[in-house]
Design a protein around this motif. Structure first.
Motif, short mmCIF file in Angstrom:
data_model
loop_
_atom_site.label_atom_id
_atom_site.label_comp_id
_atom_site.label_asym_id
_atom_site.label_seq_id
_atom_site.Cartn_x
_atom_site.Cartn_y
_atom_site.Cartn_z
N GLY A 163 7.55 6.88 -6.33
CA GLY A 163 7.94 6.75 -4.94
C GLY A 163 6.85 7.12 -3.96
O GLY A 163 7.11 7.24 -2.76
N ASN A 164 5.61 7.28 -4.42
CA ASN A 164 4.50 7.62 -3.54
C ASN A 164 3.85 6.34 -3.01
O ASN A 164 3.70 5.35 -3.72
N ILE A 165 3.42 6.38 -1.76
CA ILE A 165 2.80 5.23 -1.14
C ILE A 165 1.44 4.95 -1.76
O ILE A 165 0.62 5.84 -1.92
N VAL A 166 1.19 3.66 -2.10
CA VAL A 166 -0.12 3.29 -2.62
C VAL A 166 -0.84 2.31 -1.67
O VAL A 166 -2.07 2.23 -1.70
N LEU A 167 -0.09 1.61 -0.82
CA LEU A 167 -0.72 0.65 0.08
C LEU A 167 0.22 0.33 1.21
O LEU A 167 1.44 0.22 1.01
N THR A 168 -0.33 0.16 2.41
CA THR A 168 0.44 -0.28 3.55
C THR A 168 -0.24 -1.49 4.18
O THR A 168 -1.47 -1.64 4.09
N ALA A 169 0.54 -2.34 4.82
CA ALA A 169 -0.01 -3.56 5.43
C ALA A 169 0.84 -3.97 6.61
O ALA A 169 2.01 -3.61 6.72
N ARG A 170 0.21 -4.73 7.49
CA ARG A 170 0.89 -5.31 8.64
C ARG A 170 0.81 -6.82 8.55
O ARG A 170 -0.15 -7.39 8.06
N ARG A 171 1.86 -7.48 9.06
CA ARG A 171 1.90 -8.94 9.04
C ARG A 171 0.75 -9.51 9.84
O ARG A 171 0.44 -9.05 10.94
N GLY A 172 0.09 -10.55 9.30
CA GLY A 172 -0.97 -11.21 10.07
C GLY A 172 -2.22 -11.35 9.24
O GLY A 172 -2.41 -10.68 8.23
N GLY B 45 3.88 -14.38 2.48
CA GLY B 45 3.04 -14.56 3.65
C GLY B 45 1.76 -13.76 3.56
O GLY B 45 1.41 -13.21 2.51
N SER B 46 1.06 -13.68 4.67
CA SER B 46 -0.24 -13.01 4.73
C SER B 46 -0.09 -11.63 5.36
O SER B 46 0.52 -11.49 6.42
N TRP B 47 -0.69 -10.62 4.69
CA TRP B 47 -0.59 -9.23 5.14
C TRP B 47 -1.98 -8.61 5.27
O TRP B 47 -2.77 -8.65 4.33
N SER B 48 -2.26 -8.05 6.43
CA SER B 48 -3.50 -7.32 6.65
C SER B 48 -3.32 -5.90 6.11
O SER B 48 -2.45 -5.15 6.59
N ILE B 49 -4.14 -5.52 5.13
CA ILE B 49 -4.02 -4.20 4.52
C ILE B 49 -4.55 -3.15 5.48
O ILE B 49 -5.69 -3.24 5.95
N THR B 50 -3.75 -2.16 5.79
CA THR B 50 -4.12 -1.15 6.78
C THR B 50 -4.50 0.18 6.16
O THR B 50 -5.25 0.96 6.77
N ALA B 51 -3.98 0.48 4.97
CA ALA B 51 -4.29 1.76 4.32
C ALA B 51 -4.06 1.61 2.83
O ALA B 51 -3.25 0.81 2.38
N VAL B 52 -4.79 2.43 2.06
CA VAL B 52 -4.71 2.35 0.61
C VAL B 52 -4.89 3.73 0.01
O VAL B 52 -5.62 4.57 0.57
N ARG B 53 -4.23 3.99 -1.10
CA ARG B 53 -4.34 5.29 -1.75
C ARG B 53 -5.73 5.47 -2.36
O ARG B 53 -6.26 4.60 -3.03
N ASP B 54 -6.30 6.64 -2.10
CA ASP B 54 -7.59 7.01 -2.69
C ASP B 54 -7.49 8.48 -3.09
O ASP B 54 -7.55 9.36 -2.24
N GLY B 55 -7.30 8.73 -4.36
CA GLY B 55 -7.12 10.11 -4.82
C GLY B 55 -5.79 10.65 -4.36
O GLY B 55 -4.73 10.10 -4.66
N ALA C 93 1.61 -0.61 -8.12
CA ALA C 93 2.82 -0.82 -7.33
C ALA C 93 4.03 -1.06 -8.23
O ALA C 93 3.98 -1.87 -9.16
N SER C 94 5.10 -0.34 -7.92
CA SER C 94 6.34 -0.46 -8.70
C SER C 94 7.52 -0.91 -7.85
O SER C 94 8.45 -1.53 -8.35
N SER C 95 7.48 -0.57 -6.56
CA SER C 95 8.56 -0.98 -5.66
C SER C 95 7.98 -1.28 -4.30
O SER C 95 6.84 -0.93 -3.98
N VAL C 96 8.78 -1.94 -3.46
CA VAL C 96 8.31 -2.38 -2.16
C VAL C 96 9.32 -2.00 -1.09
O VAL C 96 10.53 -2.04 -1.31
N ASP C 97 8.79 -1.59 0.05
CA ASP C 97 9.60 -1.40 1.25
C ASP C 97 9.04 -2.37 2.27
O ASP C 97 7.93 -2.20 2.77
#
Length: 274
Positions: A265-274, A164-174, A248-252
Protein backbone atom coordinates in the motif's frame (compact mmCIF):
# COMPACT_ATOMS: atom_id res chain seq x y z
CA UNK A 1 18.00 20.60 -9.50
CA UNK A 2 19.94 17.87 -7.69
CA UNK A 3 18.30 14.88 -6.06
CA UNK A 4 18.99 16.13 -2.54
CA UNK A 5 17.09 19.32 -3.28
CA UNK A 6 14.22 17.33 -4.72
CA UNK A 7 13.93 15.36 -1.49
CA UNK A 8 12.91 18.56 0.27
CA UNK A 9 10.13 19.23 -2.23
CA UNK A 10 8.04 16.15 -1.61
CA UNK A 11 6.78 15.25 1.82
CA UNK A 12 5.37 11.89 0.78
CA UNK A 13 7.56 9.78 3.06
CA UNK A 14 6.93 6.08 2.96
CA UNK A 15 6.15 5.77 6.64
CA UNK A 16 3.22 4.00 8.24
CA UNK A 17 0.10 6.11 7.99
CA UNK A 18 -0.36 8.51 10.88
CA UNK A 19 -3.47 9.60 12.66
CA UNK A 20 -5.33 12.30 10.76
CA UNK A 21 -5.99 15.76 12.12
CA UNK A 22 -9.23 14.79 13.79
CA UNK A 23 -10.03 11.23 14.88
CA UNK A 24 -13.47 10.47 16.18
CA UNK A 25 -14.01 7.76 18.74
CA UNK A 26 -15.68 4.56 17.60
CA UNK A 27 -18.65 3.27 19.53
CA UNK A 28 -17.50 0.87 22.22
CA UNK A 29 -20.40 -1.50 21.69
CA UNK A 30 -19.57 -1.93 17.99
CA UNK A 31 -15.85 -2.62 17.56
CA UNK A 32 -14.72 -1.33 14.16
CA UNK A 33 -13.69 -4.10 11.80
CA UNK A 34 -16.05 -6.69 13.29
CA UNK A 35 -18.57 -8.32 11.03
CA UNK A 36 -22.27 -8.73 11.57
CA UNK A 37 -23.89 -12.11 11.00
CA UNK A 38 -27.02 -10.44 9.66
CA UNK A 39 -28.33 -12.19 6.56
CA UNK A 40 -28.35 -8.99 4.51
CA UNK A 41 -24.60 -8.37 4.92
CA UNK A 42 -23.33 -10.16 1.82
CA UNK A 43 -25.56 -8.03 -0.44
CA UNK A 44 -24.36 -4.82 1.20
CA UNK A 45 -20.73 -5.87 0.98
CA UNK A 46 -21.11 -6.82 -2.67
CA UNK A 47 -22.71 -3.49 -3.53
CA UNK A 48 -20.06 -1.41 -1.75
CA UNK A 49 -17.10 -3.29 -3.21
CA UNK A 50 -18.47 -3.49 -6.77
CA UNK A 51 -17.08 -0.05 -7.68
CA UNK A 52 -14.75 2.68 -6.63
CA UNK A 53 -16.62 5.79 -5.58
CA UNK A 54 -16.10 9.46 -6.51
CA UNK A 55 -17.53 12.14 -4.21
CA UNK A 56 -20.13 14.49 -5.66
CA UNK A 57 -19.79 17.67 -3.54
CA UNK A 58 -22.88 19.19 -5.15
CA UNK A 59 -25.02 16.44 -3.59
CA UNK A 60 -23.12 16.24 -0.28
CA UNK A 61 -22.97 18.11 3.00
CA UNK A 62 -19.21 18.72 2.62
CA UNK A 63 -17.73 21.32 0.34
CA UNK A 64 -14.99 19.31 -1.37
CA UNK A 65 -12.64 21.24 -3.65
CA UNK A 66 -12.86 22.42 -7.21
CA UNK A 67 -9.67 20.73 -8.42
CA UNK A 68 -9.04 17.58 -6.37
CA UNK A 69 -11.37 14.61 -6.74
CA UNK A 70 -12.21 12.70 -3.55
CA UNK A 71 -12.54 8.91 -3.67
CA UNK A 72 -13.66 6.03 -1.48
CA UNK A 73 -12.88 2.32 -1.89
CA UNK A 74 -14.30 -0.56 0.19
CA UNK A 75 -12.05 -3.62 0.45
CA UNK A 76 -14.33 -6.37 1.63
CA UNK A 77 -16.22 -5.84 4.88
CA UNK A 78 -13.31 -4.64 7.00
CA UNK A 79 -11.26 -1.96 5.23
CA UNK A 80 -11.84 1.34 3.49
CA UNK A 81 -9.37 3.61 1.72
CA UNK A 82 -9.22 6.43 -0.78
CA UNK A 83 -7.95 9.91 -1.52
CA UNK A 84 -8.97 13.13 0.14
CA UNK A 85 -8.40 16.52 -1.46
CA UNK A 86 -4.73 16.29 -0.38
CA UNK A 87 -3.76 12.97 1.20
CA UNK A 88 -4.45 9.26 0.82
CA UNK A 89 -6.18 7.60 3.77
CA UNK A 90 -7.06 4.19 5.19
CA UNK A 91 -9.55 3.08 7.79
CA UNK A 92 -11.62 0.19 9.06
CA UNK A 93 -15.28 -0.45 8.40
CA UNK A 94 -18.12 -2.34 10.02
CA UNK A 95 -21.14 -3.43 7.98
CA UNK A 96 -24.38 -3.92 9.90
CA UNK A 97 -27.47 -5.53 8.49
CA UNK A 98 -28.94 -4.36 5.19
CA UNK A 99 -27.66 -0.78 5.20
CA UNK A 100 -25.52 -0.06 8.28
CA UNK A 101 -21.98 1.28 7.77
CA UNK A 102 -19.52 2.56 10.36
CA UNK A 103 -16.07 3.86 9.47
CA UNK A 104 -13.31 4.44 12.01
CA UNK A 105 -9.61 4.35 12.73
CA UNK A 106 -8.80 6.60 9.79
CA UNK A 107 -5.13 7.40 9.19
CA UNK A 108 -3.56 9.37 6.35
CA UNK A 109 -0.35 10.40 4.69
CA UNK A 110 1.16 13.73 5.70
CA UNK A 111 1.36 15.91 2.64
CA UNK A 112 0.78 19.59 3.27
CA UNK A 113 -1.58 21.46 0.95
CA UNK A 114 -3.19 24.90 0.90
CA UNK A 115 -5.22 25.74 4.05
CA UNK A 116 -8.57 25.57 2.25
CA UNK A 117 -7.70 22.13 0.82
CA UNK A 118 -6.63 20.84 4.24
CA UNK A 119 -9.85 22.19 5.75
CA UNK A 120 -11.92 20.42 3.09
CA UNK A 121 -10.04 17.18 3.75
CA UNK A 122 -10.59 17.40 7.50
CA UNK A 123 -14.30 18.05 6.93
CA UNK A 124 -14.58 15.03 4.63
CA UNK A 125 -12.78 12.63 6.98
CA UNK A 126 -14.80 13.84 9.98
CA UNK A 127 -18.01 13.29 8.03
CA UNK A 128 -16.87 9.84 6.92
CA UNK A 129 -16.41 8.73 10.51
CA UNK A 130 -19.93 9.90 11.39
CA UNK A 131 -21.85 7.98 8.71
CA UNK A 132 -24.23 5.23 9.81
CA UNK A 133 -26.32 4.33 6.77
CA UNK A 134 -25.52 3.36 3.17
CA UNK A 135 -27.95 3.60 0.26
CA UNK A 136 -26.79 1.60 -2.78
CA UNK A 137 -30.15 0.85 -4.38
CA UNK A 138 -28.74 2.43 -7.56
CA UNK A 139 -25.55 0.47 -8.46
CA UNK A 140 -23.98 3.62 -9.91
CA UNK A 141 -24.62 5.74 -6.83
CA UNK A 142 -23.73 5.48 -3.14
CA UNK A 143 -25.12 7.76 -0.46
CA UNK A 144 -23.73 7.60 3.09
CA UNK A 145 -25.73 9.43 5.72
CA UNK A 146 -25.97 10.28 9.41
CA UNK A 147 -27.66 13.08 11.31
CA UNK A 148 -26.48 16.25 9.57
CA UNK A 149 -24.16 14.32 7.21
CA UNK A 150 -24.64 13.33 3.59
CA UNK A 151 -21.87 11.97 1.35
CA UNK A 152 -22.99 11.21 -2.19
CA UNK A 153 -20.72 9.26 -4.57
CA UNK A 154 -20.80 8.16 -8.21
CA UNK A 155 -19.37 4.82 -9.31
CA UNK A 156 -16.14 5.02 -11.30
CA UNK A 157 -14.38 2.36 -13.39
CA UNK A 158 -10.64 2.33 -12.66
CA UNK A 159 -9.84 0.44 -15.85
CA UNK A 160 -11.51 3.07 -18.01
CA UNK A 161 -9.95 5.97 -16.12
CA UNK A 162 -6.40 4.61 -16.44
CA UNK A 163 -6.50 4.58 -20.25
CA UNK A 164 -4.71 7.59 -21.73
CA UNK A 165 -1.57 9.66 -21.33
CA UNK A 166 -0.18 10.50 -17.87
CA UNK A 167 2.62 12.91 -17.01
CA UNK A 168 4.68 11.30 -14.24
CA UNK A 169 5.07 13.77 -11.38
CA UNK A 170 6.84 11.74 -8.70
CA UNK A 171 8.48 8.35 -8.28
CA UNK A 172 9.75 6.26 -5.38
CA UNK A 173 13.49 6.41 -4.82
CA UNK A 174 14.65 4.52 -1.74
CA UNK A 175 12.62 5.64 1.26
CA UNK A 176 10.92 8.64 -0.34
CA UNK A 177 8.72 9.57 -3.27
CA UNK A 178 10.56 12.31 -5.17
CA UNK A 179 9.27 14.79 -7.71
CA UNK A 180 10.62 14.23 -11.21
CA UNK A 181 13.62 16.19 -12.45
CA UNK A 182 13.24 19.60 -14.00
CA UNK A 183 14.08 19.43 -17.67
CA UNK A 184 12.51 16.00 -18.10
CA UNK A 185 8.96 15.12 -19.02
CA UNK A 186 8.41 11.43 -18.22
CA UNK A 187 5.13 10.07 -19.54
CA UNK A 188 3.23 6.78 -19.34
CA UNK A 189 0.65 6.04 -22.03
CA UNK A 190 -1.84 3.28 -21.21
CA UNK A 191 -3.72 1.97 -24.26
CA UNK A 192 -7.17 0.42 -24.09
CA UNK A 193 -5.82 -2.77 -25.70
CA UNK A 194 -3.35 -3.31 -22.84
CA UNK A 195 -0.34 -1.75 -24.52
CA UNK A 196 1.95 0.61 -22.62
CA UNK A 197 4.54 3.16 -23.77
CA UNK A 198 6.78 4.85 -21.20
CA UNK A 199 9.05 7.83 -21.88
CA UNK A 200 11.42 8.25 -18.94
CA UNK A 201 13.16 11.51 -19.85
CA UNK A 202 15.91 9.64 -21.68
CA UNK A 203 14.79 6.31 -23.14
CA UNK A 204 11.45 4.90 -24.22
CA UNK A 205 10.07 1.50 -23.23
CA UNK A 206 7.15 -0.60 -24.34
CA UNK A 207 5.18 -3.10 -22.34
CA UNK A 208 1.75 -4.27 -21.30
CA UNK A 209 -0.63 -3.59 -18.43
CA UNK A 210 -3.72 -5.28 -17.04
CA UNK A 211 -6.17 -4.38 -14.33
CA UNK A 212 -8.83 -6.19 -12.31
CA UNK A 213 -10.72 -4.03 -9.89
CA UNK A 214 -7.95 -2.00 -8.26
CA UNK A 215 -5.27 -4.65 -8.80
CA UNK A 216 -2.85 -3.72 -11.56
CA UNK A 217 0.17 -5.43 -13.13
CA UNK A 218 2.72 -3.89 -15.50
CA UNK A 219 5.22 -5.80 -17.63
CA UNK A 220 7.95 -3.76 -19.31
CA UNK A 221 9.61 -5.11 -22.43
CA UNK A 222 11.89 -3.60 -25.07
CA UNK A 223 13.57 -0.26 -24.38
CA UNK A 224 15.87 2.06 -26.24
CA UNK A 225 19.48 2.16 -25.03
CA UNK A 226 20.59 5.78 -24.99
CA UNK A 227 22.90 6.97 -22.22
CA UNK A 228 21.90 10.47 -21.11
CA UNK A 229 24.02 12.76 -18.93
CA UNK A 230 21.74 15.81 -18.72
CA UNK A 231 20.08 16.71 -16.54
CA UNK A 232 22.08 15.14 -13.77
CA UNK A 233 20.32 12.11 -12.31
CA UNK A 234 18.15 11.35 -15.34
CA UNK A 235 19.40 7.76 -15.62
CA UNK A 236 18.68 7.13 -11.94
CA UNK A 237 15.20 8.58 -12.49
CA UNK A 238 14.71 6.21 -15.42
CA UNK A 239 15.64 3.21 -13.30
CA UNK A 240 13.30 4.38 -10.53
CA UNK A 241 10.38 4.73 -12.95
CA UNK A 242 10.95 1.24 -14.35
CA UNK A 243 11.16 -0.22 -10.83
CA UNK A 244 8.02 1.62 -9.72
CA UNK A 245 5.95 0.35 -12.64
CA UNK A 246 7.18 -3.19 -12.08
CA UNK A 247 6.46 -3.00 -8.33
CA UNK A 248 2.95 -1.59 -8.82
CA UNK A 249 0.28 -3.83 -7.34
CA UNK A 250 -2.77 -1.58 -7.10
CA UNK A 251 -3.99 1.71 -8.50
CA UNK A 252 -5.83 4.72 -7.14
CA UNK A 253 -7.16 6.64 -10.13
CA UNK A 254 -9.50 9.59 -10.28
CA UNK A 255 -10.16 12.17 -12.98
CA UNK A 256 -6.83 13.92 -13.49
CA UNK A 257 -4.72 11.98 -10.98
CA UNK A 258 -3.13 8.52 -10.92
CA UNK A 259 -1.32 6.83 -8.02
CA UNK A 260 0.35 3.42 -8.20
CA UNK A 261 0.98 1.49 -4.98
CA UNK A 262 3.02 -1.57 -4.09
CA UNK A 263 1.74 -4.69 -2.37
CA UNK A 264 2.07 -3.00 1.06
CA UNK A 265 0.00 0.00 0.00
CA UNK A 266 2.99 2.36 -0.30
CA UNK A 267 3.09 4.90 -3.11
CA UNK A 268 5.54 4.09 -5.90
CA UNK A 269 4.49 6.60 -8.58
CA UNK A 270 2.14 9.52 -9.08
CA UNK A 271 0.99 11.14 -12.32
CA UNK A 272 -1.30 13.80 -13.68
CA UNK A 273 -3.46 13.58 -16.78
CA UNK A 274 -1.87 15.14 -19.86
Amino acid sequence: MNRTARRSIRALLLLPAVTVLVALAACADNPVGSRSATAGLPDLEQSLTASEWLLNPADSSVAGTATDAVTLVFTGATEVSGSGPCNRFRGTVTLEGDDGVRVGGISATRMGCEPDVMAAEQEYLEALEQVRTADVTDPDRLVLTAEGVRLSFAAIDAGELVVGSWSITAVRDGDAVLSTLEGTAPVARFAADGGLVVETGCNSARGTWRIEGRDVAVDLGATTLMECVEPAGVMEQEAAIAAALTDASSVDVRPGALTLLDGSGNIVLTARRG
